[in-house]
Design a protein around this motif. Structure first.
Motif, short mmCIF file in Angstrom:
data_model
loop_
_atom_site.label_atom_id
_atom_site.label_comp_id
_atom_site.label_asym_id
_atom_site.label_seq_id
_atom_site.Cartn_x
_atom_site.Cartn_y
_atom_site.Cartn_z
N CYS A 48 -1.55 -5.00 0.31
CA CYS A 48 -0.83 -5.94 1.18
C CYS A 48 -1.43 -7.34 1.05
O CYS A 48 -1.00 -8.26 1.75
N VAL A 98 -2.83 2.87 8.54
CA VAL A 98 -1.51 2.97 9.17
C VAL A 98 -0.53 3.74 8.28
O VAL A 98 0.20 4.61 8.77
N GLU A 124 6.01 -7.30 2.61
CA GLU A 124 4.95 -6.97 3.58
C GLU A 124 4.78 -8.13 4.58
O GLU A 124 4.51 -9.27 4.18
N GLY A 167 -10.13 -3.45 7.24
CA GLY A 167 -9.31 -3.85 6.10
C GLY A 167 -7.82 -3.76 6.36
O GLY A 167 -7.07 -3.14 5.62
N CYS A 168 -7.38 -4.39 7.44
CA CYS A 168 -5.95 -4.52 7.72
C CYS A 168 -5.70 -5.97 8.13
O CYS A 168 -6.06 -6.34 9.23
N PRO A 169 -5.12 -6.79 7.24
CA PRO A 169 -4.76 -6.53 5.85
C PRO A 169 -6.00 -6.22 4.99
O PRO A 169 -7.13 -6.45 5.41
N HIS A 170 -5.73 -5.71 3.80
CA HIS A 170 -6.80 -5.28 2.89
C HIS A 170 -7.94 -6.31 2.81
O HIS A 170 -7.71 -7.53 2.79
N PRO A 224 0.79 -1.22 0.00
CA PRO A 224 0.00 0.00 0.00
C PRO A 224 0.83 1.29 0.00
O PRO A 224 1.90 1.36 0.60
N CYS A 251 -4.02 2.39 3.63
CA CYS A 251 -4.68 1.92 4.84
C CYS A 251 -4.51 2.95 5.95
O CYS A 251 -3.79 3.94 5.79
N SER A 264 2.54 -9.15 6.71
CA SER A 264 1.32 -9.96 6.76
C SER A 264 1.20 -10.84 5.52
O SER A 264 0.70 -11.97 5.57
N LYS A 295 -3.28 -6.20 14.04
CA LYS A 295 -2.08 -5.50 13.55
C LYS A 295 -2.27 -3.99 13.63
O LYS A 295 -1.41 -3.27 14.14
FE1 F3S Z 1 -1.89 -3.81 5.10
FE2 F3S Z 1 -1.72 -1.45 6.18
FE3 F3S Z 1 -2.43 -3.47 7.65
S1 F3S Z 1 -0.31 -2.33 4.77
S2 F3S Z 1 -1.44 -5.23 6.75
S3 F3S Z 1 -3.55 -2.65 5.90
S4 F3S Z 1 -1.02 -1.88 8.25
#
Ligand code: F3S
Length: 414
Positions: free
Chosen positions: A119, A370, A138, A304-307, A80, A368, A140, A388
């Protein structure tokens, strides 16, 4: 480290400075970690894409690389970026940041890297096969590729993944070797783990304990259908959390992941008794939820983390429909559903994007919560269903966290 004649020529600069730099980097890594040779890879995934994380120095480095007309030699995708590459104006990303971010993307494009920034490349066409060697950055995605698919990659940094993408090779050490894929810890899960956020909490606990070890999970109660096929997003969440709270790049789940049986066979041959055993209880999970929470009311709900997979977006759409959210009855705070442009295009066709936007939410691609500059966009309290993100948001974005499962955090917005 052994180098072929051709590799030696590259190492000695006979094919130019950029290739020499790439080869030097891979050979140095190989020497540090005791690799005997370089091996070919079938794909690469490069991190260090958000201007927020690489800054001006990173951008200058990428400009130098891309201006040399060098191209990647294997299929390569990107992590990302710091913003949605199409909707950054509408979403209110700072102008100067957007300008720099587009320059970063242009550099990768020039090197023939696919600029679908995600990701979850394994949901978007960059899908390795079992046993294949890859070079992914990445954490994850590394975890998913190693654990769920059974491909083989170390946790690469942005520069080493890029060097591998260009040369099509990686040093043969670490998780590329059978002996480093054997479990270091047995995790007996004696807790009710059903929701995505339960998996995130579990990963958060276990990552802290095993650090960069290889955990082997034995779930006392596990519905295989609940984590297989479409629902493998729950294991995607577990792996991401393990990688963020520890340095886990590979884990196994009894009866689920492809190498679980193979590696357990190898342990029993040697010394099963000596492997550290850890039990996780319902109380441990409950305490982890408490420790990840630091706020009550979100100004942004982010999923959506990961996407997100399409399945995760469907869950949000079902919630919206069930609660009659629409143009006249919208979410009371901002809602981002982070995913790849690939998954969003299917969501568009399914009518999901319209439903989410009518309710006041946004499907945000390429970035995302982050790696986007959310702290400069006025967001302070962020609700997430990701172990995460809950781990990273306080440090990377100076945010307070509301941690809970998808439905629980969506309810905070209505
Ligand atoms: Fe992806 Fe951002 Fe989480 S890169 S794993 S959505 S911290």
């Amino acid at each position: 480290m052994f180098l072929t004649k051709e590799e030696e020529k590259i190492y000695n600069g006979e094919y130019g400075e950029i290739l020499e730099t790439c080869m030097n980097l891979l050979v140095s890594l190989g020497d540090i970690y005791g690799a005997e040779k370089l091996i070919p890879i079938s794909s690469a995934q490069v991190s260090g894409v958000s201007y927020k994380t690489i800054g001006e120095k990173g951008l200058e480095f990428l400009k130098d690389m891309s201006n040399s007309n060098i191209k990647v030699s294997v299929p390569t995708t990107l992590n990302p970026a710091g913003m949605d590459l199409d909707k950054y104006v509408e979403l209110g990303f700072p102008k100067e940041f957007a300008k720099k971010q587009l320059e970063v993307i242009e550099c990768f494009k020039k090197m023939s890297i696919e600029i679908g920034c995600t990701c979850t490349p394994y949901l978007s066409g960059n899908v390795p096969i079992f046993g294949s060697h890859i070079s992914w950055a990445e954490s994850s995605a590394v975890s998913y590729a190693n654990s769920i698919i059974g491909a083989r990659t170390n946790r690469e940094g942005g520069p080493s993944a890029l060097a591998s993408a260009i040369l099509g090779k990686t040093p043969y050490y670490g998780y590329h070797l059978d002996e480093n894929r054997i479990p270091t810890h047995i995790i007996e899960v004696d807790a009710e783990i059903t929701k995505l956020s339960d998996y995130g909490a579990l990963g958060s606990i276990v990552g802290k304990i095993v650090k960069n070890g290889v955990p082997y999970f034995k779930f006392k109660k596990l519905d295989i259908d609940d984590v297989s096929s479409y629902k493998s997003y729950k294991l995607k969440g577990l792996g991401a959390s393990l990688a963020a709270s520890g340095g886990v790049a590979l884990y196994h789940v009894e009866n689920i992941t492809p190498e679980a049986k193979i590696v357990m066979g190898k342990i029993e041959e040697s010394n099963y008794k000596e492997i550290e055993k850890i039990t996780i209880t319902d109380d441990d999970i409950k305490n982890e939820y408490e420790s990840l929470n630091s706020a009550e009311c979100p100004d942004l709900i982010c999923i959506g983390c990961p996407h997100c997979s399409l399945e995760e977006i469907t869950e949000v759409v079902d919630f919206i429909l069930k609660n009659n959210l629409n143009k006249n009855n919208r979410f009371k705070c901002d809602l981002w559903i982070c995913t790849s442009i690939h998954i969003k295009s299917i969501a568009d066709r399914m009518g999901y994007t319209d439903i989410i936007e009518n309710a006041g939410g946004k499907i945000v691609c390429d970035t995302c919560m982050v790696v986007a500059p959310v702290e400069d966009m006025g967001y302070k309290n962020i609700a997430t269903n990701s172990g995460k993100a809950a781990k990273y948001l306080p440090n990377f974005c100076n945010s307070n966290v509301i941690y809970g499962d998808t439905i629980d955090i969506l309810k905070k917005g209505i």
